[in-house]
Enzyme design. Sequence first.
Site, short mmCIF file in Angstrom:
data_model
loop_
_atom_site.label_atom_id
_atom_site.label_comp_id
_atom_site.label_asym_id
_atom_site.label_seq_id
_atom_site.Cartn_x
_atom_site.Cartn_y
_atom_site.Cartn_z
N GLN A 78 49.35 61.82 21.80
CA GLN A 78 48.66 62.99 21.24
C GLN A 78 49.50 63.94 20.39
O GLN A 78 49.08 64.36 19.31
CB GLN A 78 48.00 63.81 22.36
CG GLN A 78 47.12 64.91 21.83
CD GLN A 78 46.46 65.78 22.87
OE1 GLN A 78 46.07 66.89 22.58
NE2 GLN A 78 46.31 65.33 24.09
N GLU A 97 51.55 66.21 28.43
CA GLU A 97 50.93 67.53 28.30
C GLU A 97 51.15 68.49 29.47
O GLU A 97 51.71 69.57 29.32
CB GLU A 97 49.41 67.32 28.10
CG GLU A 97 48.56 68.57 28.19
CD GLU A 97 48.76 69.51 27.02
OE1 GLU A 97 48.82 69.05 25.88
OE2 GLU A 97 48.86 70.73 27.27
N ASP A 126 50.59 69.30 23.86
CA ASP A 126 50.53 68.22 22.87
C ASP A 126 50.09 68.74 21.50
O ASP A 126 50.86 68.75 20.55
CB ASP A 126 49.54 67.15 23.34
CG ASP A 126 50.17 66.22 24.36
OD1 ASP A 126 51.40 66.09 24.35
OD2 ASP A 126 49.43 65.62 25.16
N GLY A 170 45.53 91.36 26.61
CA GLY A 170 46.04 92.54 25.90
C GLY A 170 45.91 93.79 26.74
O GLY A 170 45.68 93.73 27.95
N GLY A 171 46.02 94.94 26.10
CA GLY A 171 45.92 96.21 26.82
C GLY A 171 44.48 96.65 27.06
O GLY A 171 44.24 97.75 27.55
N1 CAO Z 1 57.57 47.72 17.15
C1 CAO Z 1 58.37 47.43 18.20
N2 CAO Z 1 58.59 48.29 19.21
C2 CAO Z 1 57.94 49.46 19.15
C3 CAO Z 1 57.09 49.83 18.10
C4 CAO Z 1 56.93 48.89 17.06
N3 CAO Z 1 56.14 49.16 16.01
N4 CAO Z 1 56.61 51.07 18.32
C5 CAO Z 1 57.13 51.47 19.48
N5 CAO Z 1 57.94 50.51 19.99
C6 CAO Z 1 58.72 50.54 21.21
C7 CAO Z 1 59.84 51.54 21.11
O1 CAO Z 1 60.92 50.99 20.41
C8 CAO Z 1 60.12 51.80 22.57
O2 CAO Z 1 60.87 50.72 23.10
P1 CAO Z 1 62.29 50.91 23.88
O3 CAO Z 1 62.09 51.95 24.92
O4 CAO Z 1 62.53 49.53 24.46
O5 CAO Z 1 63.31 51.30 22.93
C9 CAO Z 1 58.71 51.76 23.13
O6 CAO Z 1 57.91 51.01 22.26
C10 CAO Z 1 58.01 53.13 23.17
O7 CAO Z 1 58.68 53.88 23.91
P2 CAO Z 1 58.24 55.26 24.59
O8 CAO Z 1 59.22 55.39 25.70
O9 CAO Z 1 58.16 56.33 23.60
O10 CAO Z 1 56.77 54.99 25.17
P3 CAO Z 1 56.23 55.30 26.64
O11 CAO Z 1 54.80 54.89 26.63
O12 CAO Z 1 57.08 54.68 27.67
O13 CAO Z 1 56.36 56.89 26.81
C11 CAO Z 1 55.88 59.19 26.23
C12 CAO Z 1 55.37 57.74 26.27
C13 CAO Z 1 54.83 60.01 25.52
C14 CAO Z 1 56.06 59.71 27.65
C15 CAO Z 1 57.21 59.24 25.46
O14 CAO Z 1 57.05 58.63 24.21
C16 CAO Z 1 57.73 60.66 25.26
O15 CAO Z 1 58.26 61.28 26.17
N6 CAO Z 1 57.61 61.18 24.03
C17 CAO Z 1 58.13 62.47 23.66
C18 CAO Z 1 57.29 63.57 24.21
C19 CAO Z 1 55.85 63.47 23.77
O16 CAO Z 1 55.52 63.35 22.62
N7 CAO Z 1 54.97 63.58 24.75
C20 CAO Z 1 53.57 63.76 24.46
C21 CAO Z 1 52.80 62.57 24.68
S1 CAO Z 1 51.10 62.96 24.53
O17 CAO Z 1 50.67 63.50 26.01
#
Ligand code: CAO
Length: 488
Positions: free
Chosen positions: A78, A200, A229, A308-309
């Site tokens: 998001q 979030e 988000d 607010g106030g």
């Molecule tokens: N081709 C190949 N690999 C891909 C890719 C692509 N096109 N797109 C993504 N990937 C891979 C990444 O390289 C990563 O792999 P590695 O960890 O092995 O290097 C993986 O997919 C994605 O990793 P991620 O850790 O970001 O995804 P997740 O689902 O485990 O975590 C989230 C999700 C949101 C917790 C994390 O991305 C995060 O903390 N983001 C920052 C904070 C944020 O934006 N949070 C809000 C989310 S909305 O509520």
Amino acid sequence: MARRKVAAAKPKKIARRMEKKSAVRAATNRPAQMKADAKVTAPHHDAWQELPPPSTKPWGEDGKALEGVRILDFTHVQSGPTCTQLLGYMGADCIKVERPGVGDITRGQLRDVKGADSLYFTMLNGNKRSITIDSKHPKGKEILERLIRHCDVLVENFAPGALDRMGLTWDYIHKTNPRMIVASVKGFGPGPYEDCKVYENVAQCAGGAASTTGFRDGPPLVTGAQIGDSGTGLHLAFGIVTALYQRMRTGRGQRILCAMQDGVLNLARVKLRDQQRLGHGPLTEYSQYGQGVPFGKAVPRAGNDSGGGQPGWILKCKGWETDPDAYTYFITQAPVWGAICDLIGKPEWKTDPDYATPPARLPRLRHIFDTIEEWTKTKTKFEVMEICNKHDIPVGPILSMKEIADDQSLRVTGTVVEVDHPTRGRYLTVGNPVKMSDSITQVRRAPLLGEHTEEILTGVLGYSAEEYAAIKGSGAITPSEKKETEAA
Ligand code: CAO
């Protein structure tokens, strides 16, 4: 205040009002604003003569604000997608890179229509093109390098370190395209939690929103508005546009980091204000003050107290027994206190020393709101709005999502938009909440997974038909057989 008036107006009236405002602006404000801008950018007197005349086009129909800006959109879930969708609404070309066969994980989350991308995905990814690339495949890396050369901004919200693990370090990107801006959302900024993954509600809790939301005698609460988000996405969009502006001077891109904790805290800043006021005495506008409940060391939860106030509270309206949203927010703004007293049948409160002044009323707010509620309970929330508006008393109906979805005035202004989609049919989305007089906002449906892969590879990156066929055969833009077997 403006919103309340819009809600009450008829659709045609709103369109006319926006037209009228446009004309007034053209005749008055705009040249003044341009003069102010010119002071900053135009050092020569001659430049004043060259100022363009006001636009002759109707409101919101004169070009796209971010025309020519190309975004390499590496966002998911998001926070990142809200940012790039806004940039897309403003006219930027957003190229969303997704993993072949998988895509943004939200495509498949909370699905309501079998076989169609979820509303979670479609409502956050309008105005984008989708290209599938395996960013870890050698050919995929080559395509990404070309994309970096062809784009202005890379936006990502992967977990900390993921972009580097793909080989897309800042040094590499900056060397490949020194003009590129790299914008990231992370849960936390540098510090003890910088490596944490964040969603979030974690951000709402870490940013001070949850501890200050809810009722004093209940647990902390998260809000329905996605301030962690979407709020951070909004902050990031602001950072990107600012960096594009700076790049006009320096020619250089830069890195932007928006931590979700910081974004939430920015939105909760009035509570940090109250934390400091607490050091100098009780917070008199909090209803617990009037109730004689002592304050602790930290800002307490204030229920529905006005931020607010001006004391305010949520009051029942006609039908509250069966309708969970038959409520109004009622603010006892001091300048209209007399009008409130007359409306609710308490004219004597206008001169009674216990009620006549704001400080005198503070310890009696509970009784005052109970009395006002006896009046609001006899009216619907919309009747309360209509009656109070005539006296400039600030009130607001508690609108359900159903009422918002059905509100025709929001459709007319483009705040709520109906979009057609090839696999799910028509759906509602939130359009551009920022209305600009000279900028077009067209809301387009979210792309299917990889829908524009060929178009981007050949049209934007200049690969020939033969090269495209070779890329397709390489497995860099299609799901690997292993993954397909796993999915089956
Ligand atoms: N081709 C190949 N690999 C891909 C890719 C692509 N096109 N797109 C993504 N990937 C891979 C990444 O390289 C990563 O792999 P590695 O960890 O092995 O290097 C993986 O997919 C994605 O990793 P991620 O850790 O970001 O995804 P997740 O689902 O485990 O975590 C989230 C999700 C949101 C917790 C994390 O991305 C995060 O903390 N983001 C920052 C904070 C944020 O934006 N949070 C809000 C989310 S909305 O509520």
